[in-house]
Motif scaffolding. Structure first.
Motif, mmCIF file in Angstrom:
data_model
loop_
_atom_site.group_PDB
_atom_site.id
_atom_site.type_symbol
_atom_site.label_atom_id
_atom_site.label_comp_id
_atom_site.label_asym_id
_atom_site.label_seq_id
_atom_site.Cartn_x
_atom_site.Cartn_y
_atom_site.Cartn_z
ATOM 1 N N GLN A 29 -51.531 -11.258 35.958
ATOM 2 C CA GLN A 29 -52.023 -12.015 34.817
ATOM 3 C C GLN A 29 -50.965 -12.014 33.716
ATOM 4 N N PRO A 30 -50.921 -13.083 32.894
ATOM 5 C CA PRO A 30 -49.961 -13.090 31.787
ATOM 6 C C PRO A 30 -50.190 -11.914 30.845
ATOM 7 N N ALA A 31 -49.116 -11.226 30.511
ATOM 8 C CA ALA A 31 -49.197 -10.093 29.582
ATOM 9 C C ALA A 31 -48.797 -10.493 28.175
ATOM 10 N N THR A 32 -48.346 -11.725 28.035
ATOM 11 C CA THR A 32 -47.978 -12.262 26.734
ATOM 12 C C THR A 32 -48.046 -13.776 26.798
ATOM 13 N N GLU A 33 -47.980 -14.426 25.667
ATOM 14 C CA GLU A 33 -48.027 -15.888 25.653
ATOM 15 C C GLU A 33 -46.682 -16.456 26.101
ATOM 16 N N PRO A 34 -46.659 -17.259 27.166
ATOM 17 C CA PRO A 34 -45.380 -17.838 27.614
ATOM 18 C C PRO A 34 -44.812 -18.770 26.547
ATOM 19 N N PHE A 35 -43.496 -18.893 26.532
ATOM 20 C CA PHE A 35 -42.850 -19.834 25.618
ATOM 21 C C PHE A 35 -41.580 -20.367 26.262
ATOM 22 N N SER A 36 -41.185 -21.557 25.849
ATOM 23 C CA SER A 36 -39.995 -22.208 26.386
ATOM 24 C C SER A 36 -38.989 -22.467 25.283
ATOM 25 N N VAL A 37 -37.710 -22.372 25.641
ATOM 26 C CA VAL A 37 -36.621 -22.677 24.720
ATOM 27 C C VAL A 37 -35.559 -23.470 25.468
ATOM 28 N N PRO A 38 -34.770 -24.274 24.786
ATOM 29 C CA PRO A 38 -33.676 -24.987 25.463
ATOM 30 C C PRO A 38 -32.710 -24.010 26.122
ATOM 31 N N SER A 39 -32.215 -24.382 27.302
ATOM 32 C CA SER A 39 -31.350 -23.468 28.051
ATOM 33 C C SER A 39 -29.925 -23.400 27.503
ATOM 34 N N ASN A 40 -29.509 -24.419 26.745
ATOM 35 C CA ASN A 40 -28.132 -24.466 26.227
ATOM 36 C C ASN A 40 -27.116 -24.310 27.355
ATOM 37 N N ALA A 41 -27.354 -25.053 28.435
ATOM 38 C CA ALA A 41 -26.562 -24.896 29.656
ATOM 39 C C ALA A 41 -25.121 -25.356 29.514
ATOM 40 N N HIS A 42 -24.759 -25.959 28.407
ATOM 41 C CA HIS A 42 -23.401 -26.464 28.216
ATOM 42 C C HIS A 42 -22.442 -25.411 27.680
ATOM 43 N N ASP A 43 -22.994 -24.283 27.178
ATOM 44 C CA ASP A 43 -22.179 -23.276 26.490
ATOM 45 C C ASP A 43 -22.577 -21.889 26.993
ATOM 46 N N LEU A 44 -21.676 -21.190 27.675
ATOM 47 C CA LEU A 44 -22.012 -19.914 28.298
ATOM 48 C C LEU A 44 -22.470 -18.880 27.275
ATOM 49 N N ASP A 45 -21.706 -18.694 26.204
ATOM 50 C CA ASP A 45 -22.085 -17.677 25.218
ATOM 51 C C ASP A 45 -23.444 -17.973 24.606
ATOM 52 N N LEU A 46 -23.682 -19.239 24.285
ATOM 53 C CA LEU A 46 -24.957 -19.622 23.701
ATOM 54 C C LEU A 46 -26.090 -19.463 24.706
ATOM 55 N N CYS A 47 -25.821 -19.797 25.980
ATOM 56 C CA CYS A 47 -26.828 -19.656 27.026
ATOM 57 C C CYS A 47 -27.194 -18.190 27.243
ATOM 58 N N LEU A 48 -26.193 -17.317 27.299
ATOM 59 C CA LEU A 48 -26.452 -15.884 27.483
ATOM 60 C C LEU A 48 -27.206 -15.309 26.291
ATOM 61 N N THR A 49 -26.838 -15.743 25.092
ATOM 62 C CA THR A 49 -27.558 -15.296 23.897
ATOM 63 C C THR A 49 -29.008 -15.739 23.941
ATOM 64 N N THR A 50 -29.234 -16.968 24.413
ATOM 65 C CA THR A 50 -30.593 -17.486 24.548
ATOM 66 C C THR A 50 -31.411 -16.630 25.509
ATOM 67 N N LEU A 51 -30.801 -16.235 26.631
ATOM 68 C CA LEU A 51 -31.484 -15.386 27.604
ATOM 69 C C LEU A 51 -31.836 -14.020 27.015
ATOM 70 N N VAL A 52 -30.875 -13.405 26.373
ATOM 71 C CA VAL A 52 -31.101 -12.064 25.809
ATOM 72 C C VAL A 52 -32.147 -12.118 24.701
ATOM 73 N N ASP A 53 -32.022 -13.088 23.813
ATOM 74 C CA ASP A 53 -32.985 -13.205 22.713
ATOM 75 C C ASP A 53 -34.385 -13.501 23.233
ATOM 76 N N GLY A 54 -34.465 -14.296 24.304
ATOM 77 C CA GLY A 54 -35.771 -14.612 24.876
ATOM 78 C C GLY A 54 -36.450 -13.376 25.433
ATOM 79 N N PHE A 55 -35.710 -12.572 26.186
ATOM 80 C CA PHE A 55 -36.296 -11.347 26.732
ATOM 81 C C PHE A 55 -36.613 -10.327 25.630
#
Length: 368
Positions: A29-55
């Motif tokens: 079962q969901p343990a928190t409310e799911p959320f979506s953010v842009p992947s920023n797939a064009h920029d590696l540093d920005l994409c990795l930051t997005t992943l870390v900040d999301g988690f």
């Protein structure tokens, strides 16, 4: 312990080329409310930051500390080592990025990565279509039960997955169920994906309607045009989804010939199933012909549309009969009707991926 009774929390992610959908799961079962953010797939540093900040955002919303990170990424990847390869939809990862080890260093917990199609089917096998159908068979008094599940996702690409007897089947190179690269029935020089995804529907509609591809509506709008609830070329809309169904059905037939199990469909295009699922079933139940002209069934099994109430009734009823063991008074129930069913996701694609990721992480943790 079965996943639905487990109290551990796992952070999950459904990674796409456009958006990252973060969540966490406890006991399926969901343990928190799911959320979506842009992947920023064009920029590696920005994409990795997005992943870390999301988690980090997911972790901060939880009442208990997560025991692992487990999520879906499209291939090619070295999933076992957590290394992301050259992805078409996420170009910033070209060259190979050790994403799993990076997240383990940052969060101090194991990080598992799997193919999105595999995790979708795994989730549906654990808590979706597979147990749903077996429950219906039990209620109907049928002795038939299913252990294997094959599935496809129809979206930006064409993905697939296989579970066998409750276990995810990845193959020796984690390349099992790469259905996107099966031959395209309607354009044999191209992979099946080019006839089984969002752009395939738009391309077919544009051609039928006599317009430029760039002017084609989104598949959701094409579906509504086909249903007659939105203005447009209804004949072109219906034809575009029938074409998709024929390509998908051909690819599924090739896979189901080998897997012999139920089949589930998900992905962003799956909401249009009333316009393409009949074409899939038509293809699955079609015939080959020998040089003599003799017809040979495409599949050894008869395929049923589980979303059609009449077909579902026949599927559940089967051909159950009672037979006597020779020389005794003992009787057995026997159903000699080989059949498979094709149905839509019972969980929703993202939820199925999350549950599959959750179960995989628990299995890995318990096996160590």
């Amino acid at each position: 312990m079965s996943p639905e009774k487990d109290s551990r929390v796992v952070m999950t992610l459904d990674a796409g080329g456009t958006n990252f959908k973060f969540s966490a799961v406890r006991g399926n079962q969901p343990a928190t409310e799911p959320f979506s953010v842009p992947s920023n797939a064009h920029d590696l540093d920005l994409c990795l930051t997005t992943l870390v900040d999301g988690f980090k955002k997911v972790r901060d919303s939880l009442s208990d500390s997560p025991v692992a990170i487990s999520f879906a990424f499209p291939g090619p990847c070295n999933y076992a080592e957590g290394i992301i390869g050259d992805l078409h939809n996420l170009p910033c990862f070209r060259g190979g990025i050790a994403l799993g080890p990076m997240l383990e260093e940052i969060f101090g917990i194991p990080a598992y990565i799997n193919n999105d199609g595999d995790l979708f089917v795994y989730g549906e096998a654990i808590a979706g279509l597979l147990p749903h159908v077996n429950g219906l068979l039990e209620k109907a008094g049928s002795p038939k039960r299913y252990k294997n599940l094959f599935g496809v996702t129809l979206g930006t690409g064409f993905g697939g997955g296989i579970t066998r007897d409750g276990q995810l089947f990845g193959g020796d190179n984690i390349c099992a169920a790469e259905v996107w690269i099966l031959r395209n029935k309607l354009d044999p020089g191209m992979p099946a994906e080019e006839g089984a995804c969002i752009r395939a529907v738009q391309k077919a509609y544009a051609k039928e309607a006599g317009m430029a591809f760039e002017d084609a509506p989104e598949p959701k709008d094409i579906f509504e045009i086909g249903n007659g609830t939105l203005d447009g070329n209804q004949q072109a809309a219906i034809a575009s989804f029938e074409r998709l169904g024929e390509v998908v059905g051909d690819a599924m037939a090739q896979a189901l010939t080998l897997v012999d199990g139920l089949a589930v469909i998900g992905g962003g295009v799956s909401g249009a199933w009333p316009l393409f699922l009949p074409s899939i079933l038509k293809e699955l139940n079609s015939d080959f012909h020998k040089p003599s002209g003799e017809a040979v069934r495409r599949l050894s099994q008869e395929a049923f549309n589980l979303e059609d109430s009449e077909q579902l009734d026949v599927f559940l009823r089967g051909d159950t009969r009672t037979i006597t063991v020779p020389g005794t008074d003992r009787t057995l129930q026997y159903d000699p009707m080989p059949r498979i069913g094709v149905g839509m996701s019972r969980l929703g694609t993202s939820e199925a991926v999350a549950i599959g990721a959750y179960a995989f992480a628990l299995n890995q943790l318990d096996s160590q």
